[in-house]
Design a protein around this motif. Structure first.
Motif, short mmCIF file in Angstrom:
data_model
loop_
_atom_site.label_atom_id
_atom_site.label_comp_id
_atom_site.label_asym_id
_atom_site.label_seq_id
_atom_site.Cartn_x
_atom_site.Cartn_y
_atom_site.Cartn_z
N ALA A 8 4.98 -47.33 -14.59
CA ALA A 8 6.28 -46.86 -15.09
C ALA A 8 6.66 -47.72 -16.28
N ARG A 9 7.22 -47.10 -17.31
CA ARG A 9 7.60 -47.83 -18.52
C ARG A 9 8.97 -47.35 -18.99
N THR A 10 9.63 -48.18 -19.74
CA THR A 10 10.89 -47.79 -20.35
C THR A 10 10.70 -47.70 -21.86
N VAL A 11 10.95 -46.50 -22.37
CA VAL A 11 10.85 -46.28 -23.82
C VAL A 11 12.27 -46.18 -24.37
N LEU A 12 12.60 -47.09 -25.27
CA LEU A 12 13.93 -47.04 -25.87
C LEU A 12 13.89 -46.19 -27.13
N LEU A 13 14.74 -45.18 -27.14
CA LEU A 13 14.91 -44.38 -28.36
C LEU A 13 16.14 -44.96 -29.07
N ALA A 14 15.88 -45.78 -30.09
CA ALA A 14 16.98 -46.46 -30.78
C ALA A 14 17.15 -45.85 -32.16
N THR A 15 18.14 -44.99 -32.27
CA THR A 15 18.32 -44.26 -33.53
C THR A 15 19.77 -44.33 -33.99
N GLU A 16 19.97 -45.12 -35.01
CA GLU A 16 21.31 -45.23 -35.62
C GLU A 16 21.78 -43.86 -36.07
N LYS A 17 20.81 -43.07 -36.57
CA LYS A 17 21.09 -41.68 -36.93
C LYS A 17 20.25 -40.86 -35.95
N ALA A 18 20.93 -40.24 -34.98
CA ALA A 18 20.22 -39.60 -33.86
C ALA A 18 19.36 -38.42 -34.31
N PHE A 19 18.30 -38.16 -33.55
CA PHE A 19 17.55 -36.92 -33.69
C PHE A 19 18.41 -35.76 -33.21
N ALA A 20 18.08 -34.55 -33.64
CA ALA A 20 18.73 -33.35 -33.10
C ALA A 20 18.43 -33.27 -31.61
N ALA A 21 19.35 -32.66 -30.88
CA ALA A 21 19.21 -32.58 -29.42
C ALA A 21 17.88 -31.95 -29.01
N ALA A 22 17.45 -30.92 -29.75
CA ALA A 22 16.19 -30.24 -29.42
C ALA A 22 15.01 -31.20 -29.57
N ALA A 23 15.07 -32.06 -30.57
CA ALA A 23 13.98 -33.01 -30.79
C ALA A 23 13.95 -34.04 -29.65
N VAL A 24 15.13 -34.49 -29.23
CA VAL A 24 15.19 -35.48 -28.14
C VAL A 24 14.61 -34.87 -26.87
N VAL A 30 7.67 -35.50 -23.40
CA VAL A 30 6.42 -36.28 -23.53
C VAL A 30 6.46 -37.55 -22.68
N THR A 31 7.59 -38.26 -22.73
CA THR A 31 7.67 -39.52 -21.97
C THR A 31 7.73 -39.24 -20.46
N SER A 32 8.47 -38.20 -20.09
CA SER A 32 8.58 -37.85 -18.66
C SER A 32 7.22 -37.50 -18.07
N ALA A 33 6.46 -36.73 -18.85
CA ALA A 33 5.14 -36.29 -18.37
C ALA A 33 4.26 -37.50 -18.06
N ALA A 34 4.51 -38.61 -18.75
CA ALA A 34 3.72 -39.81 -18.51
C ALA A 34 4.32 -40.69 -17.42
N GLY A 35 5.46 -40.25 -16.88
CA GLY A 35 6.15 -41.03 -15.85
C GLY A 35 7.00 -42.15 -16.42
N TYR A 36 7.33 -42.08 -17.71
CA TYR A 36 8.15 -43.10 -18.34
C TYR A 36 9.62 -42.68 -18.35
N THR A 37 10.47 -43.66 -18.49
CA THR A 37 11.90 -43.40 -18.61
C THR A 37 12.29 -43.49 -20.08
N LEU A 38 12.95 -42.46 -20.58
CA LEU A 38 13.45 -42.53 -21.95
C LEU A 38 14.89 -43.01 -21.90
N LYS A 39 15.13 -44.13 -22.54
CA LYS A 39 16.48 -44.72 -22.59
C LYS A 39 17.01 -44.47 -23.99
N ARG A 40 18.18 -43.85 -24.07
CA ARG A 40 18.68 -43.45 -25.39
C ARG A 40 19.78 -44.35 -25.90
N MET A 60 9.46 -48.84 -28.09
CA MET A 60 10.63 -48.45 -28.86
C MET A 60 10.24 -47.37 -29.85
N ILE A 61 11.09 -46.35 -29.94
CA ILE A 61 10.96 -45.38 -31.02
C ILE A 61 12.15 -45.59 -31.94
#
Lengths: 320, 320
Positions: A8-24, A30-40, A60-61
Motif C-alpha cells: 500500500a502506498r500514499t500518492v500525494l497529488l499536490a497541485t496549486e492549480k488543480a486538475f479538472a475533476a475528470a482528470a483527477v 490508476v492509483t486505486s487499481a494499484a491499491g494506492y491511496t490518492l491524497k489530494r 508525489m504528483i
C-alpha cells in the motif's frame, strides 16, 4: 530503488492549480487499481500546507508546484516525484538526488495538442487570417518534418487527414522506420527545405541552435512556410528577418516569438500589415497548453509511479 | 440539344480575371482530349473584345464575366455557357433561354476549401486566437451537421482525421445513407444541438431563415459552438445576440457577419475582447475562395461542356 511491489502506498497529488475533476478521477482510477491511496492537496495557498501534506507521501504528483530542499526534508517517506508535464524547472533535481528521490516528467503527452495548433496556424495563414481574400488549400501540398518524434508524428497524422504529403528527416530514426510510419524519408536537413512546409521538431542543442539559416530558407519553393513549435532559438534570427524582408511569399508560424525583442520587432516590421498572415507568433509558448494535454500528463504521472513501485520502471527519470 | 458528338468545337475561355496558368493547362487538357479548340480571352479590358471573341464559340467558360443579351446576340454558334463557380448572378438566364443556350454552374467544387476553413476557425477559437493561454483539443469532441451535402461531408472527412465524432441530420438524405458515409444519423434538427459543435450546411429558404434560434442554441452543451459557412440569415440574429450575452462559454464562428450592421456590432459587443476567440467573422464571405476551388471549377466547367456535347448531359443546367 523502488522497494517491494504490492505494498500500500500514499500518492500525494499536490497541485496549486488543480486538475479538472475528470482528470483527477482518471488519476485516482490508476492509483486505486494499484491499491494506492490518492491524497489530494489541491489549490493550496501556503507552502506550510504542502510541507504538512508530504510527510506521509511515498510518491508525489505535481504540476508547476515547487519541489525544493524544504519539501524534500519534510517528506521522509518520499521515493518518487513526478512532474505532470514536460518542463521541470520547478523541481530541484540535485536536492532530489541528494535525498535519493527519483524525479520524472511526462514527455510526449502533449503531441496532439501541438499538432492541432500547427494546423490552426497553417490554415489561418493560408486563408489570410480570414480577411475575406482568396487563399489556398492544404490538400495535396507537402510538409517536411525535421525530427520525427511524437509531436511530428501527430502533425503527420493530421496532415494525412488533410490529404497532404509528408516527408521526414530524423538523425536518430532510420529511413525504413520513417517509411513504415507513412512519411517519405529525406536524407538530409537541406532536402527537407524543397517542400512548401517545413515543421521543426528538434531539441535546442549546440548543433541545432541558429541552424535554420538563410541557405536553407532560401531553398524553399514558392509559398515556403516554416513552422516552429520547437524552440525559437533553433532559427537564425537575422537570416529569418532577411528572408521575410526579401521574399514576400515566405511565411513563418512560430509558437512564441524570439526572446530578443529587437529580433521579434524586426520580423514583424518585415511583414508589415501581413502580421497574423505571413507571420504568426503566439503570445506565450502554448502548443502544449490544453485541457487534454494536462489530463494526459496527470494520468501518465500516476501510471509512471505505479510502474516505478511495481516494476522498477525508471524510463522518464531526470538527471540532475 | 447538344447536337452531334465527335465534332470539332471551339470553347471560349472568357475570363476578365484569368485562371492560374496551371488551371488553364488542366482545362485545355480536357478540351483537347475531346478534340475541341480552347480559345483564350483572358484579362480582357473591354466588352468589345468579348463580343468579338464569342462570334465563333460553340461553348463558353466564364467566371464572374457578364453574359447578357449583347453577348448572346454576338454568339451565333453558342450552345452552352458554363459559369466556373457556384454563383451565377452574372448570367442572364432568361436571355440564354430565349436564345436556346444552356447555362450551367459548377457546384460542389469548393467543398474542401470551405471544410479547411471551418477547421482553421475551430482551432483558432479552441486555442484562444493564439493568445498564450490554455485551450482545448478537438480530438474526441462531437460535431453535428445540419445538412449533409458535399461541404458537410468534406468537413466530416477532416473531422474524422482529427478523431472527432460526427453526427448529421439532412431532411433529404435517409439515415442509413448518412450512416454509410460514416456519421451517426440524428432524427431531428433539435437533436443536433446536443453536441458541442453544430455546423450549418443548409440553403437559405423560407423554412431555414432565422430558424437557428434561442431554443436550439440554449440546448447546446458547455463550450457550444455554432459554425456557419452557409448563410448568416439562417441564424436568428436577436437570439444569437442574447445567447452570446448570457452564455460566456458559447462561440459563434461565421463565414461573414450579418449584413445588418447593428446585429453585427451587437454580437461583437456581446463578446467584448473575446472577439476573434468566441466570435469569428470573416471580413467577406470567403469559404469557397481558394486557388484550388477556382481551378476545380474551371476543370469541372470544361468537363461539363464535353459531357454536354458528347453525351447530352445537362445535370447542372440552370433554370431561368
Amino acid at each position: 530503488m523502488a522497494g517491494e511491489a504490492g505494498k500500500a502506498r500514499t500518492v500525494l497529488l499536490a497541485t496549486e492549480k488543480a486538475f479538472a475533476a475528470a482528470a483527477v478521477a482518471k488519476i485516482e482510477a490508476v492509483t486505486s487499481a494499484a491499491g494506492y491511496t490518492l491524497k489530494r492537496l489541491e489549490n493550496y495557498k501556503s507552502k506550510a500546507e504542502l510541507l504538512a501534506a508530504v510527510a506521509d507521501a511515498d510518491a508525489m504528483i505535481i504540476r508547476s508546484d515547487k519541489v525544493d530542499q524544504a519539501v524534500l526534508d519534510a517528506a521522509s517517506k518520499l521515493k518518487i516525484v513526478v512532474r505532470a508535464g514536460a518542463g521541470y524547472d520547478n523541481v530541484d533535481l540535485k536536492a532530489c538526488e541528494g535525498k535519493g528521490v527519483v524525479a520524472m516528467n511526462t514527455p510526449g503527452q502533449n503531441a496532439n495538442a501541438v499538432a492541432e495548433m500547427v494546423f490552426g496556424m497553417m490554415i489561418t495563414s493560408a486563408r489570410n487570417n480570414y480577411d475575406g481574400t482568396s487563399g489556398f488549400e492544404l490538400v495535396n501540398r507537402s510538409i517536411a518534418f525535421y525530427g520525427f518524434g511524437a509531436v511530428a508524428r501527430a502533425v503527420h497524422k493530421l496532415a494525412h487527414g488533410f490529404g497532404m504529403k509528408s516527408f521526414a528527416y530524423d538523425p536518430y530514426i532510420p529511413a525504413d522506420k520513417i517509411k513504415e510510419m507513412g512519411a517519405t524519408p529525406v536524407d538530409s536537413v537541406a532536402g527537407l527545405f524543397e517542400h512548401q512546409y517545413v515543421s521543426l521538431h528538434v531539441p535546442l542543442t549546440d548543433e541545432t541552435k541558429s541552424s535554420i539559416n538563410k541557405a536553407l530558407l532560401q531553398k524553399m519553393p514558392k509559398g515556403g512556410t516554416l513552422i516552429n513549435t520547437a524552440r525559437c532559438e533553433v532559427v537564425h534570427d537575422a537570416d529569418m528577418i532577411e528572408v521575410l524582408k526579401t521574399r514576400s511569399d515566405f511565411c513563418y508560424l512560430c509558437d512564441v516569438a524570439p526572446d530578443d525583442k529587437e529580433a521579434k520587432d524586426a520580423m514583424k516590421a518585415a511583414v508589415g500589415d501581413k502580421y497574423g498572415k505571413r507571420l504568426i507568433f503566439t503570445a506565450k509558448k502554448m502548443g502544449a497548453q490544453t485541457l487534454e494535454a494536462n489530463d494526459n500528463c496527470g494520468v501518465a504521472a500516476a501510471s509512471q509511479i505505479v510502474g516505478f513501485f511495481e516494476k522498477g520502471e525508471t524510463r522518464f527519470s531526470l538527471k540532475a
